[in-house]
Design a protein around this motif. Sequence first.
Motif, short mmCIF file in Angstrom:
data_model
loop_
_atom_site.label_atom_id
_atom_site.label_comp_id
_atom_site.label_asym_id
_atom_site.label_seq_id
_atom_site.Cartn_x
_atom_site.Cartn_y
_atom_site.Cartn_z
N ALA A 88 -22.79 -82.17 -5.68
CA ALA A 88 -23.74 -81.24 -6.29
C ALA A 88 -23.05 -79.94 -6.71
N PRO A 89 -23.43 -79.39 -7.87
CA PRO A 89 -22.85 -78.12 -8.31
C PRO A 89 -23.39 -76.96 -7.47
N LEU A 90 -22.77 -75.82 -7.63
CA LEU A 90 -23.22 -74.62 -6.93
C LEU A 90 -24.66 -74.31 -7.32
N LEU A 91 -25.50 -74.04 -6.32
CA LEU A 91 -26.88 -73.66 -6.54
C LEU A 91 -27.08 -72.24 -6.03
N ILE A 92 -27.66 -71.38 -6.86
CA ILE A 92 -27.88 -69.98 -6.50
C ILE A 92 -29.38 -69.73 -6.46
N ALA A 93 -29.85 -69.13 -5.38
CA ALA A 93 -31.27 -68.79 -5.22
C ALA A 93 -31.43 -67.29 -5.09
N THR A 94 -32.40 -66.75 -5.80
CA THR A 94 -32.78 -65.34 -5.68
C THR A 94 -34.18 -65.30 -5.08
N PHE A 95 -34.37 -64.43 -4.07
CA PHE A 95 -35.63 -64.36 -3.36
C PHE A 95 -36.39 -63.09 -3.75
N SER A 96 -37.70 -63.14 -3.61
CA SER A 96 -38.56 -62.03 -4.03
C SER A 96 -38.29 -60.75 -3.27
N GLY A 97 -37.78 -60.84 -2.06
CA GLY A 97 -37.51 -59.66 -1.25
C GLY A 97 -36.14 -59.05 -1.45
N GLY A 98 -35.36 -59.58 -2.41
CA GLY A 98 -34.06 -58.98 -2.71
C GLY A 98 -32.88 -59.66 -2.05
N ARG A 99 -33.02 -60.91 -1.66
CA ARG A 99 -31.90 -61.65 -1.07
C ARG A 99 -31.38 -62.67 -2.07
N ILE A 100 -30.09 -62.99 -1.94
CA ILE A 100 -29.44 -63.99 -2.79
C ILE A 100 -28.68 -64.94 -1.88
N ALA A 101 -28.78 -66.24 -2.15
CA ALA A 101 -28.07 -67.23 -1.35
C ALA A 101 -27.43 -68.25 -2.27
N THR A 102 -26.30 -68.81 -1.82
CA THR A 102 -25.64 -69.89 -2.54
C THR A 102 -25.62 -71.12 -1.66
#
Length: 201
Positions: A69-83
């Motif tokens: 699987a390729p890199l997946l980036i998530a942005t959250f409504s409270g200002g967090r980012i995860a890979t």
Amino acid sequence: RGTYCAIGTAVGIVGLWAITGNSVHFVAQYQLDDCREAVAQLEFCDVAHSTAENKRDSTRAHEDLVHAAPLLIATFSGGRIATYLSGQAVEQKPFTAGEVARAVVVHESPVSHPLACFCMDNGVLEITTICLESCTDPRIVLPAGTPNDRIRTVSACRVVVADVPRIFVASASESGIVTVWDGAMENMIASIEDGIGTIND
């Protein structure tokens, strides 16, 4: 390598599926510790990464799907980012004190490296490259906004000036003020302060 689909929920859960031919296979489910914030944005990113430690003798099809699987980036409504990559979740965090008002992922042109941008509640803009290997790109801190007029959206590009690669950053505040910065020097080089209205995105 197949096709992948990711879905984010209102309570911070990210699900990953692989679509191969006419079959759909569940790959993984992720959730950051103590995170119940809604997933605001999901995107796949083809960033080159080492697969040396992912090469295994296992022939299980599920492991193959996880590590392909390729890199997946998530942005959250409270200002967090995860890979998410190879079954591992890593949170990208700001590196100075303060509360995050908004988080944005942008891709610097023309190389499309993903950048984690944290718009802090005191108006400061923090930018760091999302790296999968050792990273030499500097962390950038710009006084781009104020506590009463925080940064709403960001864009970036990489240019070569006198044979030296530089990152230029454009930011727009909630009131419509646009500024352009030399990221390496952390100096403002242009501004448009006669905004014509509130900026949403």
